[in-house]
Write a protein that holds these residues in place. Sequence first.
Motif, mmCIF file in Angstrom:
data_model
loop_
_atom_site.group_PDB
_atom_site.id
_atom_site.type_symbol
_atom_site.label_atom_id
_atom_site.label_comp_id
_atom_site.label_asym_id
_atom_site.label_seq_id
_atom_site.Cartn_x
_atom_site.Cartn_y
_atom_site.Cartn_z
ATOM 1 N N ASN A 18 0.848 -1.271 -0.125
ATOM 2 C CA ASN A 18 -0.087 -0.257 0.120
ATOM 3 C C ASN A 18 0.841 1.095 0.274
ATOM 4 O O ASN A 18 -0.100 2.103 -0.553
ATOM 5 N N SER B 25 -2.696 -7.447 -5.068
ATOM 6 C CA SER B 25 -2.261 -6.225 -5.771
ATOM 7 C C SER B 25 -2.560 -5.866 -6.959
ATOM 8 O O SER B 25 -2.940 -4.488 -7.720
ATOM 9 N N ARG B 29 -8.814 -4.416 -4.523
ATOM 10 C CA ARG B 29 -8.179 -3.247 -3.680
ATOM 11 C C ARG B 29 -9.799 -2.891 -3.110
ATOM 12 O O ARG B 29 -10.490 -2.752 -4.286
ATOM 13 N N MET B 34 -5.462 -2.068 -0.715
ATOM 14 C CA MET B 34 -4.793 -3.723 -0.022
ATOM 15 C C MET B 34 -5.628 -3.977 1.446
ATOM 16 O O MET B 34 -4.246 -3.704 1.948
ATOM 17 N N TYR B 144 -9.813 -3.684 6.325
ATOM 18 C CA TYR B 144 -9.877 -5.159 5.436
ATOM 19 C C TYR B 144 -9.175 -6.734 6.348
ATOM 20 O O TYR B 144 -9.942 -7.253 6.591
#
Lengths: 164, 178
Positions: A18, B25, B29, B34, B144
């Motif tokens: 990220n 990736s 997402r 992610m 998440y």
Amino acid sequence: MDNADAIAAQVVEGAPSNFEFTVQIGKGESDGVGVDMPVVTGAGLVGRVLEVSRDRATVLLVKDPQSGVGVRIEKSSAPGVVKGRGDSDTLRVDFVDPNADVTKGEVVYTSGQQNSSFPAAIPIGTVSKVTKAHGDLQQDVLVKPLVDFSHLDYVKVLRPPPGR
Amino acid sequence: MTWLPRLRLALLILAVVVLQTTLFSAGLRVFGVMPDLGLVLTVAVAFYLGPERGAAFGFLTGLAVDVFLSTPLGVSALSFSLVGYGVGVAQGGLVRSSRWVAPIMGAVGGLAGGVLFVAIAALAGQDQLLALSSVRVILVASVYDALLAFAAFPIARWATRATGGEVQSWSGSAAVGR
């Protein structure tokens, strides 16, 4: 289709973290891709090659905070350096002369100054906001990128001209 | 620990790296963020195996993930290891078990791991991570992670069984001391 100056490549993966703003392309050393080669789409500058292996390469996007590109602003020709702002949907232009007449909507191009990895005149984005306060050493200029980084499918890696 | 749980845990690390660098990736997402699969699994494994083994698993998982990142090698390894140790210590203090333990620990572990990653990376010269956008990323990723914890905990329980006694049970059965 490849030509002598550019290598077409498909974007095969996004960033594995990220906190990185990179993509992986499906071309590498064996295809002529090298580190620091500029990467573009039809819309404008995507970034530069950060790492390369035999069949793949990692491209550092211009929106990454580690990225810096020498630029000129269209009408005023004011020079500056475009820096990524990570998650933000705008880029920042540093070192813009506070006396330069920069207006919203102007296109920002790569300057291609000596020893730059990026050739001149590749569009990067359009000026979306200009802020200047009296006495500041530079103007605050924000740029909206022309490339949609969330929908990158195919890119082109620009080969340096012979002798460079 | 016998060889079978070690093999399962090694396969889990491999699966995490493959899923993180491909499936998540490429597209899975939420708001552009992610989850941190390696971190969630470290939390789950540490919950069952305790602080030392949790830290060791976190270290190995983080190292495997670090190979694919452009941040300095070892940042994920250290942050996952610390989270694994912390979760292992914390779970020892849990008196009651509940179905919400997994998502809560997933979220807290994700939050702590994200903060540690940014802090350690900044110490290693990656100053660009010290930005407001990192806060948003860490918060979304931890939510998440909490959702993925529902799947991660049963998987970790399967992978760590036959180790000589589970340290804590997620589903409510009595804990077995070691």
